[in-house]
Design a protein around this motif. Structure first.
Motif, short mmCIF file in Angstrom:
data_model
loop_
_atom_site.label_atom_id
_atom_site.label_comp_id
_atom_site.label_asym_id
_atom_site.label_seq_id
_atom_site.Cartn_x
_atom_site.Cartn_y
_atom_site.Cartn_z
N ASN A 36 6.89 6.70 6.51
CA ASN A 36 7.06 5.31 6.21
C ASN A 36 8.06 4.94 7.21
O ASN A 36 8.14 5.36 8.29
N ASN A 80 2.64 4.85 4.14
CA ASN A 80 2.80 3.57 3.66
C ASN A 80 3.71 2.57 4.65
O ASN A 80 4.09 3.14 5.90
N ASN A 89 -1.90 3.12 1.65
CA ASN A 89 -2.45 1.89 1.07
C ASN A 89 -1.74 0.69 1.40
O ASN A 89 -1.76 -0.35 1.08
N LYS A 90 -0.87 0.94 2.66
CA LYS A 90 0.03 -0.18 3.10
C LYS A 90 0.86 -0.90 2.26
O LYS A 90 1.14 -2.14 2.28
#
Length: 509
Positions: free
Chosen positions: A296, A271, A244-245
């Protein structure tokens, strides 16, 4: 699926190409296009490709697309606004009787080249079961162009006992539809909305007690939205927010995430989180047992042992990450041993993933597995593989000897800082410091540093056996001798010693 007529679309609506539910986009423009007759729909396609421009044509901008070639204009008849959920369920799960023409085409040839009709074993029973949607407790209508739940009464009467629903890759965007869906299907516990681009505005909705697992992977979700809908999903056990950035965990007061009193698993994989300070905001989710942070950009991990500066909580005795058992940190950018050592401070941590980090990649100067096992004292599973008692013991002994061989200082504070578990492991395994050998001029033979061990058999019924002398390296003095002899089965066989026999050891310096 029937194509939509002009005027049936609205801005921000999700649509798909007529006849191709896999090609999904968002309506960004409705109206004329200069130089072309009729009405047009400007679409920004979700996959970021397959378009012709960025929302501007012939020097005029109509809308701003996500990519340079992710947008295109289409006639309304070339797009579909989707179908209802009941229609999709019927399409996916309804099995109608075959027509006579279809049955005539179902045959195989025998060895004599005669047609033999095909009979499906249990066909009637399967058809009858699938016609009765009351028995359907899990369903997937992924990538079928579902855009609405249809009349709630129709959906409720169709699948009253549905517990799991996979809506991956459809056209949902409004949270009001999701709220109505969850209220309508009272038995629903697992809802997967992966690849539905959800709006970040959410109106107040009633408590949705039934949902236990909510999957919002690649839905364009922000943490601000999470803070809004957590009021409704009050009994979540798992929340999946992959891709979902997300970069920041924005709480109302900028401090700790609160609520989610039943949440056991939080998935934030893939993310853009690069600061451990964002993860610290999750410290007081009291039931959190699994935290997935693979893929990440985290560079450093530190147990939050000094939190008063973040503000006070209602429970002054609360322990950070008190019940966290699984922490997945694979494919990040961790490259320091202090991050590895800090994992020992998590009170309940048992399962850790560090693979594909610089610190765990020997090819990039990282540590081999045995070093990680030794430094992580409580971990039972490392990088998806169980750490057996034997592996732990051998890794810890090997690690202590490695440190002893590379120590260039006797500064105990410095050693403790670089190797927090060294002294503990050295004592636990009974490993003694190696005695320095007297220096002599010229090269020395390897045999000069060996220790002579003489084994004598004293078993009453074993008969007379000649003593056996073995040469062992001095580094074995840190290993308990009975264990050493147990491992040296060849020596015992030379003496003819079986189980239950006794030996006397003479050690010569």
């Amino acid at each position: 699926m029937a194509a939509a007529a002009a005027g049936e679309f609205r801005l921000s609506q999700h649509v798909h190409a007529a006849g191709d539910p896999l090609r999904v986009g968002t309506v960004r423009y409705l109206g004329p296009v200069e130089g072309h007759s009729g009405e047009w729909v400007g679409v920004d396609w979700d996959d970021g490709t397959g378009g012709r421009h960025d929302g501007s044509v012939a020097g005029r901008r109509y809308f701003v697309a996500a990519g340079e070639r992710s947008a295109s204009f289409a006639r309304p008849t070339a797009l579909s606004e989707g179908i209802s959920l009941p229609d999709a369920l019927r399409l996916r799960y309804r099995v109608e009787d075959f027509t006579k023409e279809e049955q005539d085409e179902m045959y195989v040839f025998s060895t004599s080249q005669k047609r033999v009709s095909v009979e499906f074993v249990g066909q009637n029973k399967v058809q009858e079961k699938l016609k009765n949607f009351n028995d359907l407790n899990s369903a997937s209508v992924s990538y079928m162009g579902v855009s609405s739940i249809g009349p709630p009464d129709e959906l409720k009467s169709l699948v009253p006992n549905l517990r799991l629903l996979d809506l991956t890759g459809n056209l949902f965007s409004q949270w009001q539809d999701i709220s109505t869906l969850c209220q309508t299907l009272e038995s629903l516990e697992v809802l997967n909305l992966t690849n539905n681009t959800m709006e970040n505005d959410i109106i107040e909705s009633p408590m949705l007690y039934n949902i236990r697992i909510l999957v919002l992977n690649n839905c364009g979700v922000t943490w601000e939205l999470v803070e809004k809908f957590k009021v409704s999903f009050t009994r979540l056990n798992e929340l999946h927010l992959m891709s979902n950035k997300l970069k920041m965990i924005m709480t109302p007061d900028g401090k700790f995430v609160q609520g989610f009193n039943t949440l056991r698993l939080l998935n934030l994989e893939d993310n853009n989180i690069d600061s451990w300070d964002e993860i610290v905001k999750l410290s007081y989710l009291k039931c959190l047992e699994q935290l997935h942070l693979n893929k990440n950009r985290i560079k450093h991990v530190k147990y939050p042992s000094n939190l008063p500066s973040y503000g006070r909580l209602d429970d002054a005795s609360a322990v950070p990450f008190e019940n966290l058992q699984v922490l997945l940190l694979g494919s990040n950018e961790i490259e320091d041993f202090s991050s590895v050592d800090s994992l020992n401070l998590f009170p309940s941590l048992r399962d850790v993933r560090l693979s594909d980090n610089p610190i765990a990649d020997p090819a990039k100067g990282g540590a081999p597995r045995f070093v990680l096992v030794a430094r992580l004292g409580k971990v039972k599973i490392l990088n998806g593989s169980e750490v057996s008692p034997r592996e732990r013991r051998e890794s810890e002994i090997r690690y202590v000897r490695l440190v002893m061989g590379k120590m260039q200082s006797n500064d105990q504070e410095e050693i403790k800082r670089l190797h927090p578990r060294f002294a503990e492991l050295k004592t636990f395994h009974g490993i003694e410091d190696e005695k320095p050998t007297s220096s002599t001029s010229g090269p020395q033979k390897m045999s000069s540093g060996l220790i002579n061990i003489t084994l004598k058999c004293v078993g009453a019924s074993m008969g007379e056996k000649q003593p056996l002398t073995k040469k062992l390296p001095p580094t074995t003095t840190g290993c308990p001798l009975p264990q050493l002899l147990e491992e040296d089965t060849a020596s015992l066989m030379e003496l003819g010693i079986g189980s239950g026999a006794s030996i006397v050891v003479d050690e010569e310096s």
